[in-house]
Enzyme design. Structure first.
Site, short mmCIF file in Angstrom:
data_model
loop_
_atom_site.label_atom_id
_atom_site.label_comp_id
_atom_site.label_asym_id
_atom_site.label_seq_id
_atom_site.Cartn_x
_atom_site.Cartn_y
_atom_site.Cartn_z
N THR A 323 0.82 -1.22 0.00
CA THR A 323 0.00 0.00 0.00
C THR A 323 0.85 1.26 0.00
OG1 THR A 323 -0.11 0.11 2.41
CG2 THR A 323 -1.82 -1.17 1.31
N CYS A 324 0.18 2.39 -0.32
CA CYS A 324 0.86 3.69 -0.35
C CYS A 324 0.81 4.32 1.04
CB CYS A 324 0.18 4.62 -1.35
SG CYS A 324 0.32 4.00 -3.01
N ASP A 325 1.24 3.57 2.04
CA ASP A 325 1.28 4.11 3.39
C ASP A 325 2.62 3.70 3.97
OD1 ASP A 325 1.07 4.45 6.22
OD2 ASP A 325 -1.11 4.55 5.98
#
Ligand code: PLP
Length: 376
Positions: A323-325
């Protein structure tokens, strides 16, 4: 890893990560718990993995259930268990949910303060309550620390209050912390429980039950003691503290019941370096903290990870999710050793993932679907 899971994964065609749980392992675990503590009733902690097939199997085997919410109770009832086999073990409940549980037939509730006792007295009259006491969680890889339970000195007042309001003051509970490696961890809490039994008896209240909670480990990278060793240690502590007035006992295994029954299959999405001269490689998987591996938080739980290249030399890797976290990094403080030959597209197997994976998976963070689960 069982032959059945290997066979299942060999024939699977769908894309995306998944967990496969082998019911034969769950069956075996249930039998081991029953054998290790023959006079103790088993209440499976539903939150570890509420897959209907698991609940049905455990219902047939005679298990009871520790439920944290009305939804979990409904799942247990749907699996065919009767309400008298359910404990509402969460100490934090809305009064409406206590009422709903009572309507469903549940008569066993956890409390850790007077305000919670009053909710139960109002909407679940005559029910049994047990008081949870604090436990420091020393020795546990996933401690539960201060959120649940009161100091042992307060428990007699909580139980006496229940008694005065017409409830049945039934006993004491605690949880020694999840993934508990120390077989002696139950001893101190059992000493406190015996004290509470004595103090209540002096007030004319006879408690009957000690709820020993969960905490039984599953094997990750380190060896763990056999469940029988836990059973022996707990039995000795019970005898030491209660003498010949042994209480009824229950256990609430979650991780220990289903952890080793599950394997996650994941795919390597990217292998890269942050600089040409870095020694540490970054390996990005299609599973991370948000779609099943939440227990890697603070790198608490370190899963065994297998690949077809395990005969090759291993090198330190940072392991991260898709994910983009930026918190979606699994192991960085202590990099994970993976084969140097690992490549984009490789499949990896993450073992010991039958507990606390599907239930911790987000609905659609970044659009990724929740972890797919197969129970075979
Ligand atoms: C989570 C929980 C359990 C299960 O704990 P494990 O360490 O997974 O065995 C048992 N009892 C209660 C009250 C819990 O909250």
């Amino acid at each position: 890893m069982t032959a059945r899971i290997r066979e299942f994964l060999r024939n699977r065609r769908e894309d995306g990560p998944c967990v496969v749980v082998d019911l034969e392992v769950v069956r075996d675990n249930y039998r081991r718990f029953s054998r290790a503590l023959p006079d103790t009733r088993v209440f499976y902690a539903v939150k570890a993995n509420p897959a209907p097939e698991i609940l049905r199997l455990l219902t047939l085997m005679g298990s009871c259930f520790d439920a944290a919410s009305v939804q979990e109770m409904e799942m247990v009832l749907a699996a065919g268990a009767t309400a008298d086999r359910i404990s509402y073990g969460n100490t934090i409940k809305k009064e409406r949910d206590v009422a709903r549980a009572f309507e469903l037939g549940v008569r066993l509730f956890a409390v850790d303060c007077v305000a919670e006792v009053e909710k139960i007295a109002r909407v679940a009259p005559g029910s049994k309550v047990f008081c949870r006491i604090l436990c420091d969680g020393a020795g546990a890889e996933w401690p539960l620390s201060r959120k649940f339970g009161c100091v042992p000195e307060m428990a007699p007042d909580v139980l006496e209050h229940a008694h005065r309001l017409g409830l049945e003051a039934y006993g004491v509970s605690f949880h020694v912390g999840s993934q508990q490696a120390d077989v002696m961890a139950w001893d101190q809490a059992l000493g406190s429980a015996a004290n509470i039994f004595r103090q209540c008896a002096e007030r004319g209240i006879n408690l009957s039950m000690v709820n020993l909670g969960g905490g039984f480990p599953t094997r990750y990278l380190k060896d763990i003691p056999e469940v029988g060793t836990y059973g022996d240690a707990i039995f000795r502590s019970l005898s030491r503290h209660f003498g010949n007035r042994m209480p009824e006992t229950i256990i609430e295994p979650g991780r220990g019941m289903v952890g080793n029954a599950g394997v996650i299959e994941t795919e390597v999405v990217l292998v890269s370096k942050k600089a040409e001269n870095d020694d540490v490689r970054w390996v990005y998987l299609d599973i991370g903290k948000f779609n099943g591996l939440a227990e890697t938080m603070d790198e608490a739980i370190r899963y065994p990870i297998r690949s077809d290249r395990d005969h090759d030399e291993k090198v330190p890797c940072v392991l991260a999710g898709p994910t983009c976290d930026s918190v979606d990094v699994l192991y960085e403080k202590e990099p994970y050793l993976l084969p140097f030959s690992i490549e984009i597209g490789d499949k990896l197997l993450i073992e010991g993932t039958g507990a606390y994976t599907t239930t911790y998976s987000a609905v659609a963070f970044n659009g990724f679907p929740p972890l797919r689960s197969y129970v075979i």
